[in-house]
Enzyme design. Structure first.
Site, PDB file in Angstrom:
ATOM      1  N   SER A 133     -24.795 -22.916  -2.230  1.00 62.41           N
ATOM      2  CA  SER A 133     -24.780 -22.759  -0.777  1.00 62.41           C
ATOM      3  C   SER A 133     -23.695 -23.667  -0.215  1.00 62.41           C
ATOM      4  O   SER A 133     -23.041 -24.399  -0.953  1.00 62.41           O
ATOM      5  CB  SER A 133     -26.134 -23.152  -0.199  1.00 62.41           C
ATOM      6  OG  SER A 133     -26.260 -24.557  -0.237  1.00 62.41           O
ATOM      7  N   LYS A 134     -23.566 -23.621   1.099  1.00 57.93           N
ATOM      8  CA  LYS A 134     -22.513 -24.406   1.759  1.00 57.93           C
ATOM      9  C   LYS A 134     -22.611 -25.897   1.442  1.00 57.93           C
ATOM     10  O   LYS A 134     -21.612 -26.602   1.460  1.00 57.93           O
ATOM     11  CB  LYS A 134     -22.589 -24.203   3.277  1.00 57.93           C
ATOM     12  CG  LYS A 134     -22.218 -22.802   3.689  1.00 57.93           C
ATOM     13  CD  LYS A 134     -21.252 -22.818   4.880  1.00 57.93           C
ATOM     14  CE  LYS A 134     -20.647 -21.446   5.151  1.00 57.93           C
ATOM     15  NZ  LYS A 134     -21.557 -20.538   5.859  1.00 57.93           N
ATOM     16  N   ARG A 135     -23.834 -26.352   1.127  1.00 56.72           N
ATOM     17  CA  ARG A 135     -24.007 -27.761   0.782  1.00 56.72           C
ATOM     18  C   ARG A 135     -23.119 -28.164  -0.396  1.00 56.72           C
ATOM     19  O   ARG A 135     -22.738 -29.317  -0.551  1.00 56.72           O
ATOM     20  CB  ARG A 135     -25.458 -28.025   0.358  1.00 56.72           C
ATOM     21  CG  ARG A 135     -26.414 -28.328   1.469  1.00 56.72           C
ATOM     22  CD  ARG A 135     -27.783 -28.644   0.918  1.00 56.72           C
ATOM     23  NE  ARG A 135     -28.291 -27.582   0.067  1.00 56.72           N
ATOM     24  CZ  ARG A 135     -28.510 -27.695  -1.228  1.00 56.72           C
ATOM     25  NH1 ARG A 135     -28.271 -28.823  -1.861  1.00 56.72           N
ATOM     26  NH2 ARG A 135     -28.970 -26.672  -1.914  1.00 56.72           N
TER      27      ARG A 135
END
Ligand code: GLU
Length: 472
Positions: free
Chosen positions: A240-242
């Protein structure tokens, strides 16, 4: 053989979607199959033209060309409806007039699946009454009647798959507002496009029994399925963007090369069966075999992408490298590149130190730009601590550079002799000199830098450096 990539334009092209597209594309190229691009835009609220454009741009940037499309799923709505109504005509689906809240409550009370309660109610209603209410204009949804037994299909990645039909709900295929649902639309479209192989993300595996049942009920030939496992971040969680950039477009703007991205994503969950990692498109196409797609999730390792990018960068033609430098440093940079031998030497020394096109441009900057951009940390470390000494060293260097034979070996010998004469190490001369010539803490080997800059530019930069140090 006909394959398709069917993204929903509800977001940008992310790396997982891109990998699905790449697997389809590789197989299509390998088998000479037709590759169709279908935009699944039936969720009008979440779909947008902007996202469609971003997906098409991402595909083009990756170099994934398609043979048919883009075909928009929304264009097929009438056909989707026809297919749903045919199932109703043939008694393979039924009208559901029930009140969803009442059905849900009853299902909970009786410990049944809501769709089975809806089915019971439809059966209790009987065909003539159902017909009468429909003709009278009452609203109803159309539900697919899941047959008894079990559903089996073969998945190229997961092998033989079996699902008890009791666990598959009687899915709605046409909502009461007359719009078809996703699973029906996919089957109707894939059949209409005569798709023979469906390679898609694992997240669709739970839809597949429903879709297989619909294929069979509609009498459509079933495609072969391959469900590709998830991509995880290095912490083992779903990417994910994390974890950093997930949109393909972000990598494009970071100076990642399309060939490297295709190479890297191909190796997420697939391998050629030997230990090759750096692979060209032609090699990937040749080696691609969907039966070698792994069952287990793969990990997105940004360091590996960067390493592969460096390898692909080093394999670029001199012409393409110059274009990339020009795009980043301006056309004057290309004009300043000198003759072919000089250009070749410069590209050799800068490409080995660069992993992205942005780094390549940074490395090339001291050679092709008129102005030196001084890194404040380099200035503080190699000039600022002992400015008088730095000036003295640069002056002595300027002295020998006026007379030395301007070759790699000639320069090296002279510099080392000077260091010995001054009773110091060569590094003590090289560090302030590197900052003077490149502005940076790190650069290609100093003798390469000197050869590339030539005697006059070296003298000018040393003079400018001395002035700046005196002003510190
Ligand atoms: N539109 C679906 C998605 O973007 C893909 C459906 C499919 O490949 O069958 O996840």
């Amino acid at each position: 053989m006909r394959l398709r990539f069917a993204p929903s334009p509800t977001g940008y092209l992310h790396v997982g979607g891109a990998r699905t597209a790449i697997f389809n594309w590789l197989l299509a190229k390998k088998e000479g199959a037709v590759f169709v691009l279908r935009i699944e835009d039936t969720d009008r609220e979440r779909s947008s033209d902007e996202h469609t454009r971003a997906i098409l741009d991402g595909m083009s940037w990756l170099g994934l060309d398609w043979d048919e499309g883009p075909i928009f799923q929304s264009e097929g709505i009438e056909r989707h409806k026809r297919d749903a109504l045919r199932l109703l005509d043939e008694g393979k689906a039924y009208r559901d007039f029930s009140d969803p809240d009442q059905v849900r409550a009853e299902a909970q009370e009786r410990g049944m699946h809501p769709s089975r309660v809806a089915r019971e109610q439809a059966e209790a209603l009987g065909a003539p009454e159902s017909e009468r209410r429909a003709t009278a204009g009452e609203m109803f949804a159309v539900r697919f009647r899941v047959p008894d037994g079990e559903t089996r299909f073969t998945d190229m990645v997961h092998g033989e798959m079996r699902f008890g039909n009791d666990d598959v709900d009687d899915l709605i295929i046409l909502r009461s507002d007359g719009t078809p649902v996703y699973n029906l639309a996919v089957v109707s479209d894939d059949a209409d496009m005569r798709i023979t192989h469906v390679i898609r993300g694992d997240d669709h595996l739970s839809n597949t029994p429903k879709q297989v049942l619909l294929y069979r009920a509609l009498g459509f030939p079933e495609p072969v399925f391959a469900h590709v496992p998830l991509i995880l971040g290095t912490d083992g969680k779903r990417l994910s963007k994390r974890h950093g950039a997930t949109a393909v477009g972000d990598y494009a703007s970071e100076g990642v090369l399309p060939d490297a991205m295709v190479n890297f994503l191909s190796l997420l969950g697939w391998s050629p069966g030997d230990d090759r990692e750096f692979m060209t498109r032609a090699e990937l196409i040749e080696a691609f075999d969907p039966s070698r797609i792994l069952k287990k999730s793969s990990v997105f390792d940004a360091d590996k992408l960067s390493w592969l990018n460096g390898r692909h960068l080093a394999a670029m033609s001199p012409g393409d490298l110059c274009v990339a430098i020009g795009e980043r440093l301006g056309p004057e940079a290309v004009e300043r590149m000198g003759d072919e031998a000089w250009r070749q030497h410069m590209l050799e020394v800068v490409t080995v130190r660069a992993r992205t096109l942005d780094e390549l441009a940074d490395q090339a900057r001291p050679f092709v730009c008129a102005e030196v951009v001084y890194d404040p940390d380099a200035v503080a470390k190699h000039w600022g601590k002992e400015p008088a000494l730095a000036v003295e060293r640069l002056e002595r260097l300027a002295g020998i550079f006026g007379v030395v034979d301007w070759s790699h070996d000639g320069l090296e010998t002279a510099l080392r002799e000077l260091a010995a004469a001054m009773g110091t190490g060569a590094g003590k001369l090289i560090h302030p000199l590197r900052v003077a010539l490149t502005g940076n803490m790190a650069s290609p080997g100093i003798f390469d830098v000197l050869v590339l800059l030539g005697r006059d530019r070296t003298a000018a930069r040393i003079a400018q450096a001395i002035e700046r140090i005196r002003a510190l």
